[in-house]
Scaffold this active site. Structure first.
Site, PDB file in Angstrom:
ATOM      1  N   GLY A  98       0.750  -1.121   0.139  1.00 32.77           N
ATOM      2  CA  GLY A  98      -0.026  -0.164  -0.168  1.00 32.77           C
ATOM      3  C   GLY A  98       1.067   1.104  -0.055  1.00 32.77           C
TER       4      GLY A  98
ATOM      5  N   GLN B 187       2.978   9.810   1.710  1.00 31.21           N
ATOM      6  CA  GLN B 187       4.382   9.290   2.002  1.00 31.21           C
ATOM      7  C   GLN B 187       5.152   9.914   0.797  1.00 31.21           C
ATOM      8  OE1 GLN B 187       2.423   5.123   2.331  1.00 31.21           O
ATOM      9  NE2 GLN B 187       4.766   5.021   3.401  1.00 31.21           N
TER      10      GLN B 187
ATOM     11  N   CYS C  34       6.316  -0.467   7.345  1.00 30.86           N
ATOM     12  CA  CYS C  34       5.945   0.937   6.540  1.00 30.86           C
ATOM     13  C   CYS C  34       7.131   1.279   6.013  1.00 30.86           C
ATOM     14  CB  CYS C  34       5.586   1.792   7.633  1.00 30.86           C
ATOM     15  SG  CYS C  34       4.912   3.516   6.779  1.00 30.86           S
ATOM     16  N   LEU C  35       6.815   1.640   4.696  1.00 30.29           N
ATOM     17  CA  LEU C  35       7.896   2.074   3.635  1.00 30.29           C
ATOM     18  C   LEU C  35       8.802   3.405   4.155  1.00 30.29           C
ATOM     19  CD1 LEU C  35       6.226   1.452   0.183  1.00 30.29           C
ATOM     20  CD2 LEU C  35       8.114  -0.029   1.464  1.00 30.29           C
TER      21      LEU C  35
ATOM     22  N   HIS D 117      -4.033   1.236   7.898  1.00 35.41           N
ATOM     23  CA  HIS D 117      -2.839   1.712   7.931  1.00 35.41           C
ATOM     24  C   HIS D 117      -2.497   2.981   6.967  1.00 35.41           C
ATOM     25  CE1 HIS D 117       1.913   1.042   7.958  1.00 35.41           C
ATOM     26  NE2 HIS D 117       1.674   1.944   6.845  1.00 35.41           N
ATOM     27  N   GLU D 118      -3.218   3.215   5.830  1.00 36.29           N
ATOM     28  CA  GLU D 118      -3.063   4.115   4.868  1.00 36.29           C
ATOM     29  C   GLU D 118      -3.938   5.225   5.173  1.00 36.29           C
ATOM     30  OE1 GLU D 118      -0.580   3.571   3.062  1.00 36.29           O
ATOM     31  OE2 GLU D 118      -0.597   1.481   2.986  1.00 36.29           O
TER      32      GLU D 118
ATOM     33  N   HIS E 281      -1.828   7.116   7.519  1.00 39.55           N
ATOM     34  CA  HIS E 281      -0.955   8.214   6.929  1.00 39.55           C
ATOM     35  C   HIS E 281      -1.648   9.614   6.554  1.00 39.55           C
ATOM     36  CE1 HIS E 281       2.799   6.032   6.634  1.00 39.55           C
ATOM     37  NE2 HIS E 281       2.185   4.874   6.196  1.00 39.55           N
TER      38      HIS E 281
HETATM   39  O1  GNR Z   1       4.315  -2.408   2.339  1.00 37.74           O
HETATM   40  C1  GNR Z   1       3.612  -2.596   3.413  1.00 37.74           C
HETATM   41  N1  GNR Z   1       3.328  -3.544   4.114  1.00 37.74           N
HETATM   42  C2  GNR Z   1       2.449  -3.716   5.199  1.00 37.74           C
HETATM   43  C3  GNR Z   1       2.461  -4.728   6.096  1.00 37.74           C
HETATM   44  C4  GNR Z   1       1.773  -4.775   7.075  1.00 37.74           C
HETATM   45  C5  GNR Z   1       0.828  -3.780   7.523  1.00 37.74           C
HETATM   46  C6  GNR Z   1       0.687  -2.778   6.747  1.00 37.74           C
HETATM   47  C7  GNR Z   1       1.928  -2.566   5.727  1.00 37.74           C
HETATM   48  S1  GNR Z   1       1.625  -1.262   4.574  1.00 37.74           S
HETATM   49  C8  GNR Z   1       3.288  -1.208   3.924  1.00 37.74           C
HETATM   50  C9  GNR Z   1       3.520  -0.034   2.684  1.00 37.74           C
HETATM   51  C10 GNR Z   1       3.189   1.234   3.433  1.00 37.74           C
HETATM   52  O2  GNR Z   1       4.074   1.726   4.376  1.00 37.74           O
HETATM   53  N2  GNR Z   1       2.228   1.959   3.351  1.00 37.74           N
HETATM   54  O3  GNR Z   1       1.994   3.112   3.915  1.00 37.74           O
HETATM   55 NI    NI Z   2       2.971   2.866   5.703  1.00 37.15          NI
END
Ligand code: GNR
Ligand code: NI
Length: 176
Positions: free
Chosen positions: A46, A51, A91-92, A133-134, A137
């Site tokens: 995601g 980001q 998270c990236l 999660h997104e 952000h």
């Molecule tokens: O690539 C991602 N893997 C992930 C794994 C577990 C829970 C959430 C994520 S999202 C993350 C990519 C990211 O940072 N999205 O904002």
């Molecule tokens: Ni993230």
């Protein structure tokens, strides 16, 4: 199409609250395309516009094994949620750090497609984790905010050290 640079914790721009999209135009379509390209390049499931330093309510995801199920959500809203689940998140924007987070097990999301049409979708499991999660952000929130202040400080120090050493270290997975 172009790759976009991903902001990393503790960059204060990750704390910006995104504004709703008002114009479903060509520049939105280009942003979504660039976000997909960046997400796939970085092997993420995601990506939120926050980001890539664009503060609009736009997120993309693809949780499929085959990486062939792109979904975009513009101005997403959770209209129903149910249950709880715990998943070890990454998270990236917090590279190499993993921690368990509790979230809703199922969510119903209402959003727009990039062309402006609306849809609703029921998500569960990893897809539900990812969309929550997104959406965090887009509100300026990171998964490390759910950790204790001491653990969050450990994360910050670890990333600073990794950056000083040329970022190699940040890719070594660390569960907090
Ligand atoms: O690539 C991602 N893997 C992930 C794994 C577990 C829970 C959430 C994520 S999202 C993350 C990519 C990211 O940072 N999205 O904002
Ligand atoms: Ni993230």
């Amino acid at each position: 199409m172009a790759l976009r640079e991903i902001l990393e914790f503790p960059d204060p721009r990750l704390r910006t609250e995104a504004r709703p999209v008002e114009d479903f135009d060509a520049s939105l379509a280009e942003l979504v395309e660039d976000m997909f390209e960046t997400m796939y390049e970085e092997s993420g499931i995601g990506l939120a516009a926050t980001q890539v330093n664009v503060h609009l309510r736009v997120l993309v995801m693809d949780t499929s094994e085959e990486r062939n199920r792109p979904r975009a959500f513009i101005n997403p809203e959770i209209v129903e949620s149910d249950g709880t689940q715990v998943y070890e998140e990454g998270c990236l924007s917090v590279p190499g750090i993993y921690a368990k987070v509790e979230r809703a097990e199922k969510v119903r999301v209402r959003a727009h497609h990039p062309d402006g049409s609306t849809f609703e979708v029921d998500l569960d499991g990893l897809e539900a984790v990812c969309v929550q999660h997104e959406m965090d952000h887009l509100a300026g929130k990171l998964f490390v905010d759910y950790l204790s202040p001491l653990k969050r400080q450990m994360v910050r120090k670890r990333l600073e050290k990794a950056r000083r050493q040329g970022a190699v270290d940040a890719r070594t997975p660390t569960a907090i």
